[in-house]
Scaffold this motif. Sequence first.
Motif, mmCIF file in Angstrom:
data_model
loop_
_atom_site.group_PDB
_atom_site.id
_atom_site.type_symbol
_atom_site.label_atom_id
_atom_site.label_comp_id
_atom_site.label_asym_id
_atom_site.label_seq_id
_atom_site.Cartn_x
_atom_site.Cartn_y
_atom_site.Cartn_z
ATOM 1 N N LYS A 1 6.629 43.416 9.017
ATOM 2 C CA LYS A 1 7.047 44.561 8.195
ATOM 3 C C LYS A 1 7.827 44.089 6.961
ATOM 4 N N SER B 1 3.959 48.040 3.698
ATOM 5 C CA SER B 1 3.113 49.194 3.998
ATOM 6 C C SER B 1 2.442 49.102 5.369
ATOM 7 N N SER C 1 1.846 49.300 9.311
ATOM 8 C CA SER C 1 2.330 50.180 10.377
ATOM 9 C C SER C 1 2.336 49.400 11.675
#
Length: 113
Positions: free
Chosen positions: A58, A63, A65
């Motif tokens: 992350k 961006s 997930s």
Amino acid sequence: MHIDPIMGSIYNRFHEGDCKAKIEEIWTHSEYMNSQSALEAWHAETLKANWQSPQEIKAQFRSASILKNNRVVFIMAGNKYRLIVAIDYQRQVCFVKFIGAHRQYDQIDAETV
């Protein structure tokens, strides 16, 4: 020409060529040609990576997930494509579970594909 999304490929440092060949299958088809630079960039970054946790991914890919079961969804080419991987942090192995267009991603369950 339509190509189905790629599912179920293995990727790691020892089988780098296998993964590269699989992702090239996507960008060589006219429907996905604008995915090449994003997929090549992800591939290059992943080769250099030594991720030990989802938080490290992350931090590098804001961006991305983070999902259950060590899965990560990467957004590619300005939100046109999705790449789903399962990561074994201990062995430093990524399993490519899905590469496809956003509309194809909307039809799958990212946690079970």
